[in-house]
Design a protein around this motif. Structure first.
Motif, PDB file in Angstrom:
ATOM      1  N   GLU A 169      34.655  35.925  41.194  1.00 51.87           N
ATOM      2  CA  GLU A 169      34.316  37.216  40.590  1.00 51.87           C
ATOM      3  C   GLU A 169      35.281  38.303  41.016  1.00 51.87           C
ATOM      4  N   ALA A 170      36.088  37.980  42.011  1.00 50.33           N
ATOM      5  CA  ALA A 170      37.162  38.889  42.409  1.00 50.33           C
ATOM      6  C   ALA A 170      38.228  38.067  43.112  1.00 50.33           C
ATOM      7  N   MET A 171      39.436  38.571  43.079  1.00 50.70           N
ATOM      8  CA  MET A 171      40.544  37.837  43.685  1.00 50.70           C
ATOM      9  C   MET A 171      41.244  38.716  44.712  1.00 50.70           C
ATOM     10  N   VAL A 172      41.306  38.223  45.919  1.00 42.20           N
ATOM     11  CA  VAL A 172      41.981  38.958  46.981  1.00 42.20           C
ATOM     12  C   VAL A 172      43.225  38.178  47.376  1.00 42.20           C
ATOM     13  N   LEU A 173      44.358  38.832  47.335  1.00 41.33           N
ATOM     14  CA  LEU A 173      45.560  38.124  47.760  1.00 41.33           C
ATOM     15  C   LEU A 173      46.493  39.034  48.521  1.00 41.33           C
ATOM     16  N   THR A 174      47.328  38.425  49.314  1.00 42.64           N
ATOM     17  CA  THR A 174      48.253  39.208  50.102  1.00 42.64           C
ATOM     18  C   THR A 174      49.375  39.700  49.204  1.00 42.64           C
ATOM     19  N   GLY A 175      49.573  41.054  49.198  1.00 49.44           N
ATOM     20  CA  GLY A 175      50.647  41.627  48.409  1.00 49.44           C
ATOM     21  C   GLY A 175      51.964  41.182  49.001  1.00 49.44           C
ATOM     22  N   SER A 176      53.072  41.426  48.417  1.00 46.56           N
ATOM     23  CA  SER A 176      53.186  42.195  47.207  1.00 46.56           C
ATOM     24  C   SER A 176      54.006  41.481  46.165  1.00 46.56           C
ATOM     25  N   MET A 177      54.664  40.423  46.489  1.00 44.42           N
ATOM     26  CA  MET A 177      55.495  39.770  45.486  1.00 44.42           C
ATOM     27  C   MET A 177      54.750  38.607  44.842  1.00 44.42           C
ATOM     28  N   HIS A 178      54.666  38.620  43.549  1.00 43.37           N
ATOM     29  CA  HIS A 178      54.082  37.487  42.849  1.00 43.37           C
ATOM     30  C   HIS A 178      54.983  37.143  41.671  1.00 43.37           C
ATOM     31  N   SER A 179      54.948  35.900  41.293  1.00 35.15           N
ATOM     32  CA  SER A 179      55.757  35.491  40.150  1.00 35.15           C
ATOM     33  C   SER A 179      55.190  36.127  38.883  1.00 35.15           C
ATOM     34  N   ARG A 180      56.032  36.236  37.884  1.00 36.01           N
ATOM     35  CA  ARG A 180      55.587  36.758  36.583  1.00 36.01           C
ATOM     36  C   ARG A 180      54.344  36.012  36.099  1.00 36.01           C
ATOM     37  N   ALA A 181      54.427  34.693  36.169  1.00 39.07           N
ATOM     38  CA  ALA A 181      53.332  33.867  35.685  1.00 39.07           C
ATOM     39  C   ALA A 181      52.048  34.172  36.454  1.00 39.07           C
ATOM     40  N   ALA A 182      52.190  34.348  37.754  1.00 43.45           N
ATOM     41  CA  ALA A 182      51.019  34.637  38.576  1.00 43.45           C
ATOM     42  C   ALA A 182      50.383  35.954  38.156  1.00 43.45           C
ATOM     43  N   ALA A 183      51.219  36.964  37.993  1.00 45.49           N
ATOM     44  CA  ALA A 183      50.708  38.278  37.605  1.00 45.49           C
ATOM     45  C   ALA A 183      49.991  38.200  36.259  1.00 45.49           C
ATOM     46  N   LYS A 184      50.555  37.441  35.344  1.00 49.44           N
ATOM     47  CA  LYS A 184      49.960  37.315  34.022  1.00 49.44           C
ATOM     48  C   LYS A 184      48.577  36.650  34.111  1.00 49.44           C
ATOM     49  N   MET A 185      48.524  35.582  34.879  1.00 53.76           N
ATOM     50  CA  MET A 185      47.251  34.893  35.043  1.00 53.76           C
ATOM     51  C   MET A 185      46.189  35.818  35.640  1.00 53.76           C
ATOM     52  N   LEU A 186      46.607  36.595  36.629  1.00 56.34           N
ATOM     53  CA  LEU A 186      45.665  37.492  37.291  1.00 56.34           C
ATOM     54  C   LEU A 186      45.124  38.522  36.316  1.00 56.34           C
ATOM     55  N   LEU A 187      46.029  39.125  35.557  1.00 57.99           N
ATOM     56  CA  LEU A 187      45.602  40.144  34.602  1.00 57.99           C
ATOM     57  C   LEU A 187      44.671  39.536  33.557  1.00 57.99           C
ATOM     58  N   ALA A 188      45.033  38.361  33.089  1.00 60.68           N
ATOM     59  CA  ALA A 188      44.242  37.724  32.039  1.00 60.68           C
ATOM     60  C   ALA A 188      42.861  37.301  32.529  1.00 60.68           C
ATOM     61  N   SER A 189      42.726  37.155  33.821  1.00 62.06           N
ATOM     62  CA  SER A 189      41.453  36.641  34.340  1.00 62.06           C
ATOM     63  C   SER A 189      40.315  37.630  34.125  1.00 62.06           C
ATOM     64  N   GLY A 190      40.644  38.898  34.025  1.00 66.52           N
ATOM     65  CA  GLY A 190      39.605  39.876  33.773  1.00 66.52           C
ATOM     66  C   GLY A 190      38.759  40.230  34.975  1.00 66.52           C
ATOM     67  N   ILE A 191      39.109  39.714  36.151  1.00 66.96           N
ATOM     68  CA  ILE A 191      38.348  40.059  37.350  1.00 66.96           C
ATOM     69  C   ILE A 191      39.128  41.057  38.187  1.00 66.96           C
ATOM     70  N   PRO A 192      38.428  41.787  39.052  1.00 70.78           N
ATOM     71  CA  PRO A 192      39.142  42.710  39.930  1.00 70.78           C
ATOM     72  C   PRO A 192      40.146  41.958  40.796  1.00 70.78           C
ATOM     73  N   VAL A 193      41.333  42.501  40.906  1.00 67.51           N
ATOM     74  CA  VAL A 193      42.372  41.914  41.745  1.00 67.51           C
ATOM     75  C   VAL A 193      42.688  42.892  42.866  1.00 67.51           C
ATOM     76  N   ILE A 194      42.645  42.415  44.081  1.00 71.93           N
ATOM     77  CA  ILE A 194      42.900  43.294  45.215  1.00 71.93           C
ATOM     78  C   ILE A 194      44.008  42.716  46.079  1.00 71.93           C
ATOM     79  N   GLU A 195      45.073  43.445  46.171  1.00 70.93           N
ATOM     80  CA  GLU A 195      46.157  43.015  47.050  1.00 70.93           C
ATOM     81  C   GLU A 195      45.929  43.615  48.425  1.00 70.93           C
ATOM     82  N   ILE A 196      46.111  42.798  49.437  1.00 69.31           N
ATOM     83  CA  ILE A 196      45.870  43.288  50.784  1.00 69.31           C
ATOM     84  C   ILE A 196      47.091  43.090  51.669  1.00 69.31           C
ATOM     85  N   ALA A 197      47.048  43.762  52.807  1.00 69.39           N
ATOM     86  CA  ALA A 197      48.007  43.569  53.894  1.00 69.39           C
ATOM     87  C   ALA A 197      49.375  44.151  53.607  1.00 69.39           C
ATOM     88  N   ASP A 198      49.665  44.463  52.379  1.00 72.03           N
ATOM     89  CA  ASP A 198      50.838  45.290  52.122  1.00 72.03           C
ATOM     90  C   ASP A 198      50.465  46.186  50.960  1.00 72.03           C
TER      91      ASP A 198
END
Lengths: 358, 358
Positions: free
Chosen positions: B138-167
């Motif tokens: 229901e939410a995704m927490v991941l360590t910022g800050s660099m993600h691949s294009r594909a990763a970012a796309k998947m995250l956005l498409a998921s429709g759940i809150p995304v929270i980058e932490i630690a940076d």
DNA sequence: GGGAAACTTGTTAACGTGCACATTCTAGCG
DNA sequence: CGCTAGAATGTGCACGTTAACAAGTTTCCC
């Protein structure tokens, strides 16, 4: 075209996109012009699908950004792909190493680890256990060896393989991968006795109320028993603070050690042992000349300090790996395995923190 | 009696026990003489059930050893109760502390943490991400800050809150709870410059291929920039080994530091810094007189060694807690939150490992 | 050329729970 | 006593996938 709308009433079951919801396998199938089962086969890589069809499906998946729903899959297949792991804490690198080892072994088989931790609390273990079982893991890994009656009953009733790790219980619930903490204590005691020390002590946490470090307690039992056998009183075994112990435990316990004129001490954990070494440095107490120290766990830091820490080593990463492999053996249905007990053993690593070390 | 068999064909849908399978809500309902919905209400504690009925249901649950199936519940309610957490590694106590903090905040709301770790590998992050999303967190927490294009796309498409932490990324995907690693580097540099050191260096891992410590890299960037600003060449910033760094990284790098006649060094992590201190002890190099050291992370061990380690502190447990609370704010549907960026800040902790410390 | 085997794809019915709505029961009131 | 509101409980179906089986197509061999 294969889809038909005749039976369905008015929902999106025939593959129409539904606003605000993640696409389903039926929407993919519609876009690709195949049945949803074909999509399912492509997803699971069942190799029964013609290359061109597969390509079409993959394109549809990519276009829609489809991600399968494992909850639905679990329900249908009765296989969740979860392995449950219950640990006392994550903040202990040895337990973290177990988790790493487990994942390393299970990754290829596409299992996910479901981790819970109890903070050494018995009631919390029971609560977490029920929680985990509700996720229908296909195997349960937990740190041996004491569990409440209710916990044991739930585990048995679950019908999944149960593997106790990190301690070999006298009465395992089923499988076990670990080592004897009792033997750890005995080994430490024998070593110090053989080195000719007179005033031999040990330090551990005191187990009060709900928070109990059973495995640490086993080490102390083994230590005390061996001490008694050599005719020494076990009165120099000190309890202080509560689990989990860390550096500050050792720091706090050092004045007591000195006060009791202990000349060799076994610490329930390397972290505590390192704390003792550091506090001795500050107090100008020479290690190992005035105080010899043996730890447990072979934490990385013990290898780096001066003098390097004599300790009892257990390969926790290998323990996790071995557990993972056991699970892979156990899971294919049919094979009704007899309980397997794996002793990964332990090694005393002699370093400079004990007087007269080789 | 409410059950009827008229429509069902021959399966156990009407509540008959089925051998070798865990009992279902319908079997419980049958035993208790109520409908399955009443059982469901009792389980979820919805307070719409009469005390006597509830008692009867509880007894049936206990008698059968019934444990609800959350996969089925997730499917029906479209709420899995999972929060996904992706970390570089668990073997770092600071990241483990984040996990602890998160659980502490989410426990009461009955969420479970789904943890994955990438070992600092970019491709592994993408793989794990897809895996996690299939569990419908229901939410995704991941360590910022660099993600691949594909990763970012998947995250956005998921429709759940995304929270980058630690940076705190320059361009957060959505929400972020963390601190500026760049600022960590600058702070360390400024501190050493202000103390009047001349040959100021730093050590980090070298990022080769797929394994990259983005956050450590940010710290080095900040450090170098501040160094340049003061007119010093950044050539004393050393890269060695690969992430994750630990004590042995510091040990290995120490001869290089001495060779380059560096008199103050910023280590990418306390663990490396502790390694440097220990190796200096062995080589008879006085800390801080001959070499001053600043670490990062305020790991416990840094407080215990002699001299105690000057470091930059971030409260990772609080970071986890704060993230958990943010999630609890975000999850009730409807409330379409604006992206929230929380800076938990950082503190330079002066201890004895730097010459001229207060 | 005929038939079986192998390969590919499709149809239908679960899997175990929660939501939405329907029904029954109870109490209170005029 | 009949009516109604509200509480307590029940009915039917949907959630998104996979298992099991069915059906269609191609291949191969005698």
């Amino acid at each position: 075209m294969t889809r038909s709308g005749k039976k369905r009433v008015d929902n999106g079951g025939d593959g129409r996109a539904r606003p605000g919801r993640r696409p389903t396998i039926r929407e993919v199938s519609r876009l690709a012009g195949v049945s949803h089962m074909t999509v399912s086969r492509v997803i699971r890589d069942l190799d029964l699908v013609q290359p061109e069809t597969r390509a079409r499906v993959h394109k549809a998946i990519a276009d829609l950004g489809y991600v399968p729903d494992r909850a639905a899959g679990s329900l249908a297949s009765r296989r969740t792909g979860f392995i449950a792991l219950m640990l006392p804490t994550l903040t202990n690198t040895n337990f973290a190493a177990v988790a790493h080892g487990l994942t390393d072994a299970l990754r290829l088989a596409d299992y996910d680890l479901l981790i819970a931790y109890t903070e050494y609390s018995v009631s919390e273990e029971e609560r977490q256990l029920k929680n985990l079982l509700a996720r229908r893991p296909e195997a349960m890994v937990l740190t041996g060896s004491m569990h409440s009656r209710a916990a044991a009953k739930m585990l048995l009733a679950s019908g999944i393989p149960v593997i106790e790790i990190a301690d070999l219980p006298r009465q395992p619930l089923e499988h076990a991968v670990g080592f004897s903490n009792y033997e750890v204590g005995r080994t430490a005691a024998r070593y110090l006795i053989d080195k000719g020390f007179e005033r031999i002590g040990a330090t551990a946490s005191s187990n009060e109320g709900d928070v109990i470090d059973h495995r640490g307690e086993e080490r102390m039992r083994g230590f005390e028993d061996e001490l008694k056998r050599s005719g020494r009183p076990p009165e120099l075994v000190l309890r202080h603070g509560h689990a989990p112990v860390s550096f500050d435990h050792g720091v706090a316990v050092t004045p007591l050690l000195l006060e009791k004129r202990i000349d060799a001490v076994f610490a329930v954990s390397d972290l505590s042992a390192v704390g003792i070494v550091m506090e001795c440095q500050r107090r100008g107490v020479a290690v190992p000349e005035q105080l010899s120290i043996v730890g447990f766990g072979d934490f990385e830091i013990g290898r780096e300090i001066n003098p390097a820490l004599t300790t009892i080593h257990v390969d926790f990463h290998a323990l996790g790996l071995r557990t993972g492999r056991l699970i892979l053996d156990l899971l294919p249905p049919g094979a009704a395995h007899a309980p397997e007990i794996v002793d990964v053993g332990l090694t005393l690593v002699e370093r400079a923190s004990v007087r007269g070390a080789k």
